[in-house]
Write a protein that holds these residues in place. Structure first.
Motif, mmCIF file in Angstrom:
data_model
loop_
_atom_site.group_PDB
_atom_site.id
_atom_site.type_symbol
_atom_site.label_atom_id
_atom_site.label_comp_id
_atom_site.label_asym_id
_atom_site.label_seq_id
_atom_site.Cartn_x
_atom_site.Cartn_y
_atom_site.Cartn_z
ATOM 1 N N ASP A 1 47.200 -0.343 11.849
ATOM 2 C CA ASP A 1 48.057 -1.524 11.185
ATOM 3 C C ASP A 1 49.007 -1.479 10.273
ATOM 4 O O ASP A 1 50.805 -1.630 10.331
ATOM 5 C CB ASP A 1 47.642 -3.017 10.825
ATOM 6 C CG ASP A 1 46.927 -3.574 12.552
ATOM 7 O OD1 ASP A 1 47.211 -2.811 13.906
ATOM 8 O OD2 ASP A 1 45.749 -4.305 12.375
ATOM 9 N N TYR A 2 48.633 -0.693 8.646
ATOM 10 C CA TYR A 2 49.079 -0.376 7.841
ATOM 11 C C TYR A 2 49.947 0.730 7.910
ATOM 12 O O TYR A 2 51.157 -0.040 7.712
ATOM 13 C CB TYR A 2 48.168 -0.161 6.979
ATOM 14 C CG TYR A 2 48.995 0.278 5.713
ATOM 15 C CD1 TYR A 2 49.894 -0.501 4.832
ATOM 16 C CD2 TYR A 2 47.873 1.180 4.847
ATOM 17 C CE1 TYR A 2 50.405 -0.289 3.884
ATOM 18 C CE2 TYR A 2 48.463 1.633 3.241
ATOM 19 C CZ TYR A 2 49.949 0.455 2.983
ATOM 20 O OH TYR A 2 50.533 0.597 1.646
ATOM 21 N N SER B 1 40.217 3.176 11.500
ATOM 22 C CA SER B 1 39.809 1.885 11.375
ATOM 23 C C SER B 1 41.584 0.883 12.055
ATOM 24 O O SER B 1 42.443 1.493 12.140
ATOM 25 C CB SER B 1 39.394 1.572 10.066
ATOM 26 O OG SER B 1 40.529 1.293 8.834
ATOM 27 N N GLU B 2 40.879 0.079 12.632
ATOM 28 C CA GLU B 2 42.311 -0.790 13.087
ATOM 29 C C GLU B 2 43.415 -1.381 11.960
ATOM 30 O O GLU B 2 44.128 -0.977 12.043
ATOM 31 C CB GLU B 2 41.952 -1.907 14.146
ATOM 32 C CG GLU B 2 43.431 -3.275 14.363
ATOM 33 C CD GLU B 2 42.623 -3.939 15.571
ATOM 34 O OE1 GLU B 2 43.487 -5.016 15.716
ATOM 35 O OE2 GLU B 2 41.520 -3.948 15.043
ATOM 36 N N ARG B 3 42.964 -1.540 10.586
ATOM 37 C CA ARG B 3 43.302 -1.867 9.552
ATOM 38 C C ARG B 3 44.301 -0.286 8.961
ATOM 39 O O ARG B 3 45.604 -0.796 8.774
ATOM 40 C CB ARG B 3 42.911 -2.522 8.348
ATOM 41 C CG ARG B 3 43.389 -2.453 7.034
ATOM 42 C CD ARG B 3 42.744 -3.125 5.530
ATOM 43 N NE ARG B 3 40.886 -2.469 6.066
ATOM 44 C CZ ARG B 3 40.364 -2.498 5.145
ATOM 45 N NH1 ARG B 3 40.370 -3.679 4.538
ATOM 46 N NH2 ARG B 3 39.196 -2.405 5.097
ATOM 47 N N ALA B 4 43.988 0.446 9.032
ATOM 48 C CA ALA B 4 45.013 1.946 8.879
ATOM 49 C C ALA B 4 46.140 2.239 9.866
ATOM 50 O O ALA B 4 47.556 2.202 9.288
ATOM 51 C CB ALA B 4 43.263 3.119 8.604
ATOM 52 N N ALA C 1 45.042 2.157 2.643
ATOM 53 C CA ALA C 1 45.099 0.834 3.804
ATOM 54 C C ALA C 1 44.657 -0.520 3.449
ATOM 55 O O ALA C 1 44.254 -1.108 3.509
ATOM 56 C CB ALA C 1 44.730 1.273 5.889
ATOM 57 N N GLU C 2 43.364 0.002 2.605
ATOM 58 C CA GLU C 2 42.554 -1.128 2.005
ATOM 59 C C GLU C 2 43.143 -1.427 0.676
ATOM 60 O O GLU C 2 42.858 -2.699 -0.182
ATOM 61 C CB GLU C 2 41.463 -0.836 1.049
ATOM 62 C CG GLU C 2 40.168 -0.265 2.664
ATOM 63 C CD GLU C 2 38.642 0.257 1.983
ATOM 64 O OE1 GLU C 2 38.363 0.675 0.971
ATOM 65 O OE2 GLU C 2 38.095 0.593 2.729
ATOM 66 N N ASP D 1 41.671 5.080 6.054
ATOM 67 C CA ASP D 1 41.339 4.209 5.837
ATOM 68 C C ASP D 1 41.169 3.850 4.409
ATOM 69 O O ASP D 1 41.170 2.191 4.088
ATOM 70 C CB ASP D 1 39.933 4.360 6.052
ATOM 71 C CG ASP D 1 39.552 4.427 7.585
ATOM 72 O OD1 ASP D 1 40.194 3.951 8.495
ATOM 73 O OD2 ASP D 1 38.950 5.076 7.668
#
Length: 327
Positions: free
Chosen positions: A194-195, A189-192, A316-317, A313
Motif C-alpha cells: 500500500d505504501y 506485508s500489505e502495508r509495504a 513502510a512502518e 516492510d
C-alpha cells in the motif's frame, strides 16, 4: 543452467573454435525468458548467435554468467577489437529499442558505446568495458559517488525520442506490484505494498514534461563498468523522467546495509549530492524496492529479493520524516 552446443563461424578456423563453444543461458535469464513466455527464444538462441556472427563479422566467445536481463557474451570484431554481444529476452514492450535509443543519445558519454544494433531481434553489439563496481568491492559511499557521477552524464533533455515517461513507468510499476504480490502469495506485508502504491501515485502526479530528462532507469553497481576514463553504465531501461528516478534505484540497492542502517540517510545524501529532491528520491526508492524485490522473488534471485522486501516492510512502518546525514 540451460546449455546448447553449436557450430558457428565464417571460416574453417573459426568453425573449429566454435564447435566447442557452449551457449549457456544463466538460470536467472532463463527464468525471465520463461516468465515472459519466450521459450522459443531460448530454443532459437544458437541459430540467432550464428546468424549475427555471419552478418556482423564477429566471433562470439564465452557468455557472462552474471547477466540477468539478456544473453551476454564476449565478442570480437574482424580487426580483433573486443566487444560484447547482447541478446535481450523478448518481453512485453520495446526493451531493445529503448536501450538502443539511450545508447545512441549518449553516444558513449555515461553509457557504453553502441557499435551495431538490430532491435527487431533484440541484438546489440557494444564496446567491451572492464570490471563492475560490484567486482571491485569499493566502500558503499565511494560506489554511490561513482554512480551519481555516471548518471549525471546521462541526464539531458531528449524531447521527441519516444521513450516512456516517468508517469507511464510509474503506472506499469504499480500494476506489476499489484499483480505479482498476489501471484507470489504475498511475500511482503500489505502495508509495504500500500505504501509503495501511494508513493508511485505521488510520482505519477508530480511528472512534468518540462523537467523530464533522459534517465538510465537502472543505475546500480552491477551496471557500472570500469572504462578508460572512469565508469560507464550498461543496460539502460531508458525513460524521460525526473532525475530523481535514477537515484531511487540507488535507494533499493544494498538492502542488507539498509536493514542495519537508516534508509533516510541515503535519500538525503543523494539529494544533496545531485541537487535533487529527497522526498522524490525516497518515493521512487519505495516503489523500486518493492517491485524489484517481487521480481527477484519471481525469478529466484535470492536472498536479494527477500532482503529488499524486508527493507520495504521496515520503511513502510516509518515513512519519510526524520532528517539525517550520510557519512
Amino acid at each position: 543452467m540451460t546449455t546448447y552446443r553449436a557450430g558457428f563461424g565464417r571460416d574453417p578456423a573459426h568453425v573449429a573454435r566454435s564447435e566447442a563453444l557452449v551457449v549457456e543461458v544463466p538460470p536467472v535469464v532463463r527464468n525471465k525468458a520463461l516468465a515472459a513466455g519466450a521459450e522459443q527464444w531460448i530454443d532459437d538462441l544458437p541459430d540467432l548467435v550464428a546468424s549475427l556472427e555471419r552478418e556482423w563479422s564477429i566471433a562470439v566467445g564465452r557468455p557472462f554468467q552474471d547477466s540477468t536481463e539478456a544473453f551476454v557474451a564476449e565478442a570480437s570484431l574482424d580487426d580483433s577489437t573486443p566487444a560484447v554481444l547482447k541478446l535481450i529476452v523478448p518481453r512485453a514492450g520495446e526493451a531493445a529499442r529503448h536501450e538502443s535509443t539511450v545508447l545512441r543519445l549518449t553516444n558513449g558519454e555515461g553509457c557504453a558505446r553502441l557499435l551495431r544494433e538490430d532491435v527487431t531481434r533484440g541484438a546489440l553489439l557494444l564496446e567491451r568495458l572492464g570490471p563492475s563496481l560490484h567486482d571491485l568491492k569499493l566502500p558503499i559511499c565511494q560506489r554511490l559517488e561513482i554512480l551519481c557521477s555516471a548518471a549525471e552524464l546521462v541526464w539531458r533533455p531528449a524531447p521527441g525520442c519516444n521513450l516512456p515517461t516517468g508517469a507511464e513507468k510509474g503506472r506499469w510499476l504499480g500494476d506489476y506490484v499489484t499483480k505479482t504480490w498476489e501471484a507470489l502469495d504475498r511475500p511482503c506485508s500489505e502495508r509495504a505494498v500500500d505504501y509503495a502504491l501511494a508513493c508511485v501515485a505521488g510520482r505519477i502526479g508530480a511528472h512534468d514534461d518540462e523537467r523530464a530528462v533522459l534517465v538510465h532507469g537502472d543505475v546500480h553497481q552491477w551496471n557500472a563498468l570500469q572504462s578508460d576514463d572512469g565508469f560507464k553504465l550498461v543496460d539502460p531501461d531508458g525513460l524521460l523522467a525526473e532525475a530523481e528516478y535514477d537515484m531511487g534505484i540507488l535507494m533499493r540497492e544494498d538492502p542488507r546495509e539498509l536493514l542495519e542502517g537508516d534508509a533516510q540517510e541515503r535519500a538525503r545524501w543523494l539529494a544533496r549530492r545531485c541537487g535533487l529532491y529527497a522526498a522524490a528520491i525516497w518515493e521512487w526508492g519505495v516503489i523500486e524496492r518493492v517491485s524489484t524485490g517481487l521480481l527477484c522473488t519471481e525469478v529466484g534471485l535470492q536472498p536479494v529479493g527477500r532482503e529488499m522486501l524486508a527493507v520495504a516492510d521496515r520503511v513502510a512502518e516509518r515513512g519519510f520524516t526524520s532528517r539525517a546525514t550520510c557519512n
